[in-house]
Design a protein around this motif. Structure first.
Motif, short mmCIF file in Angstrom:
data_model
loop_
_atom_site.label_atom_id
_atom_site.label_comp_id
_atom_site.label_asym_id
_atom_site.label_seq_id
_atom_site.Cartn_x
_atom_site.Cartn_y
_atom_site.Cartn_z
N ASN A 206 3.97 -2.39 -10.22
CA ASN A 206 4.03 -3.02 -8.55
C ASN A 206 3.20 -2.30 -7.82
O ASN A 206 3.35 -0.72 -7.62
N GLN A 207 2.92 -2.98 -6.78
CA GLN A 207 2.06 -2.60 -5.46
C GLN A 207 2.98 -2.56 -4.00
O GLN A 207 3.25 -3.43 -4.32
N THR A 208 3.31 -1.88 -3.54
CA THR A 208 3.34 -2.44 -1.67
C THR A 208 2.74 -2.03 -1.06
O THR A 208 1.98 -1.25 -0.88
N VAL A 209 2.78 -3.05 0.35
CA VAL A 209 1.66 -2.54 1.55
C VAL A 209 3.14 -1.60 2.10
O VAL A 209 3.97 -2.27 2.23
N LEU A 210 2.87 -0.56 2.80
CA LEU A 210 3.70 -0.24 4.27
C LEU A 210 3.28 -0.61 5.21
O LEU A 210 2.53 -1.24 5.68
N LYS A 222 13.17 4.05 -0.97
CA LYS A 222 13.47 4.80 -1.66
C LYS A 222 14.06 3.32 -2.47
O LYS A 222 14.52 3.46 -3.84
N ALA A 223 15.27 2.61 -2.17
CA ALA A 223 16.12 1.49 -2.08
C ALA A 223 15.33 0.58 -3.19
O ALA A 223 15.61 0.07 -4.74
N LEU A 224 14.10 0.22 -2.59
CA LEU A 224 13.33 -0.77 -3.35
C LEU A 224 12.00 0.12 -4.88
O LEU A 224 12.27 -0.65 -5.88
N PHE A 225 12.06 1.18 -4.73
CA PHE A 225 11.45 1.61 -6.17
C PHE A 225 12.39 2.30 -6.57
O PHE A 225 12.01 1.82 -8.00
N LEU A 226 13.91 2.69 -6.66
CA LEU A 226 15.02 3.14 -7.42
C LEU A 226 14.79 1.45 -8.36
O LEU A 226 15.28 1.03 -9.27
N ARG A 227 15.19 0.38 -7.34
CA ARG A 227 15.40 -0.84 -7.81
C ARG A 227 14.67 -1.76 -8.90
O ARG A 227 14.70 -2.27 -9.66
N LEU A 231 14.62 -2.55 -12.91
CA LEU A 231 13.60 -3.93 -13.68
C LEU A 231 13.32 -3.48 -14.55
O LEU A 231 12.34 -4.05 -15.02
N LYS A 232 12.09 -2.68 -14.42
CA LYS A 232 11.45 -1.49 -15.64
C LYS A 232 9.74 -2.29 -15.01
O LYS A 232 8.98 -2.64 -15.45
N ILE A 233 9.63 -2.19 -13.35
CA ILE A 233 8.55 -2.31 -13.03
C ILE A 233 7.90 -1.03 -12.54
O ILE A 233 9.09 -0.36 -11.90
N LYS A 234 7.17 -0.41 -12.70
CA LYS A 234 6.20 0.97 -12.58
C LYS A 234 6.02 1.13 -10.68
O LYS A 234 4.80 0.45 -10.48
N PRO A 235 6.50 1.68 -10.42
CA PRO A 235 5.32 1.50 -8.03
C PRO A 235 4.63 2.58 -8.90
O PRO A 235 4.92 3.35 -8.81
N TYR A 236 3.01 1.71 -9.30
CA TYR A 236 1.86 2.13 -8.91
C TYR A 236 1.44 2.65 -7.47
O TYR A 236 0.98 3.93 -7.36
N TYR A 237 0.95 1.77 -6.78
CA TYR A 237 0.83 2.03 -5.46
C TYR A 237 1.59 1.58 -4.16
O TYR A 237 2.17 0.63 -4.16
N LEU A 238 1.57 2.63 -3.83
CA LEU A 238 1.57 1.98 -1.85
C LEU A 238 0.22 2.32 -1.41
O LEU A 238 0.08 2.93 -1.02
N GLY A 266 10.92 14.32 -4.00
CA GLY A 266 12.80 15.48 -4.73
C GLY A 266 13.28 13.89 -4.82
O GLY A 266 14.72 14.58 -5.00
N ASN A 267 13.93 13.22 -3.95
CA ASN A 267 15.09 12.46 -3.43
C ASN A 267 15.01 11.16 -4.75
O ASN A 267 15.26 10.67 -4.93
N ILE A 268 13.50 11.29 -5.50
CA ILE A 268 13.14 9.93 -6.39
C ILE A 268 12.45 11.21 -7.31
O ILE A 268 11.89 11.23 -7.55
N PRO A 269 13.10 10.04 -8.98
CA PRO A 269 12.09 10.54 -10.01
C PRO A 269 10.55 10.59 -10.12
O PRO A 269 10.06 9.51 -9.04
#
Ligand code: SF4
Length: 299
Positions: A206-210, A222-227, A231-238, A266-269
């Motif tokens: 997954n790519q997210t735009v800030l 945090k809520a987005l990346f953990l969710r 779903l087994k979707i790796k957060p890749y780029y912000l 430190g708050n998310i893996p």
């Protein structure tokens, strides 16, 4: 503007505080132009120039190329860095443009990966999409194929079992790189369709735009990346938002972005933490804004 009925239905409040509304509905704020805004914030060249040897192909990094089979998207994101091109049929690749691109890839044995982008390649019909994937899979020196698409977010029904099974039978790894920006986009419908594809063995990034007013807080990301990890979707780029004309109301500063990342550390893996990057306006690729794994980094 353009929006799917499904994505439109996710808007909870019809005002510009709603994170889905902000991404998709035009507002007067787009008429405010910042002096440093540009039409092409990532330095895409015209066909025949620099790293774009032909209409349907961009060769910016030595071992991978972008292939642009279509300029059509199923939504028109207000922050899009290619908004001057998407939706314009003049930028669609013809069959000859695609043949020229395949020939180029065959003749450049250093290319290991092809990234289908656009526009949104999953707006192609199954036949056209699978023909493209199968043609690429026959090129022996290619090792991976990636599909950049927002369809899982804005029209998850596009992820049919039939298409997923056909993609899983392509003889090269095919990664789906999608584009969730807010946890409210990860609906039960999305969860069901993505699970069908991950069960088949298809991998997602997954790519997210800030974006200001959409996801510009550590709590929201945090809520987005953990969710996504669920779903087994790796957060890749912000991605730091590009300086596209008429999007200054949606941009944060880089300093604000770094502060958010510091709060996330430190708050998310570690595997849920994406790389925070900015696309170079000179067209030289992505500039890392922070090493997210360096606890000593400070803004
Ligand atoms: S789906 Fe992607 S390419 Fe299409 S408008 Fe949105 S950000 Fe731009």
């Amino acid at each position: 503007m353009g929006v799917t009925p499904y994505y439109y239905s996710l808007i909870e409040q019809f005002n510009d505080k709603d994170p889905i509304f902000r991404q998709i509905i035009p507002t007067e704020a787009e008429l405010i132009l910042d002096d440093s805004d540009v039409d092409d914030p990532i330095g895409d060249e015209s066909p025949g120039q620099g790293s774009r040897p032909m209409k349907a192909l961009i060769h910016r990094y030595p071992n991978r190329v972008l292939l642009l089979p279509t300029s059509i998207c199923s939504v028109y994101c207000r922050f899009c860095f290619r908004k001057r091109l998407v939706g314009d049929p003049h930028h669609n690749a013809s069959q000859q443009d695609m043949e020229d691109a395949y020939t180029y890839i065959r003749e450049h044995s250093e290319i290991e990966e092809v990234i289908l982008t656009g526009g949104d390649p999953m707006t192609l019909g199954d036949h056209a999409l699978l023909t493209t994937l199968r043609t690429l899979a026959e090129i022996t020196h290619l090792r991976f194929i990636r599909i950049h698409t927002r369809l899982p977010v804005v029209n998850p029904y596009r992820l049919t079992t039939r298409l997923g099974l056909a993609i899983s039978q392509i003889h090269k790894p095919v990664w789906i790189s999608t584009h969730f920006n807010h946890v409210r986009e990860v609906t039960p419908v999305v969860e069901g369709y993505v699970a069908d594809w991950t069960d088949i063995g298809i991998s997602f990034l997954n790519q997210t735009v800030l974006l200001r007013g959409v996801n510009d807080s550590a709590e929201s990301l945090k809520a987005l990346f953990l969710r996504l990890i669920e779903l087994k979707i790796k957060p890749y780029y912000l991605h730091h938002a590009d300086r596209v004309k008429g999007t200054s109301h949606l941009r944060t500063t880089i300093g604000e972005g770094l502060e958010i990342l510091k709060k996330l550390q430190g708050n998310i893996p570690g595997y849920a933490m994406p790389h925070y990057v900015l696309d170079s306006p000179e067209g030289t690729g992505k500039i890392p804004l922070q090493n997210p794994y360096d606890p000593h980094h400070s803004s």
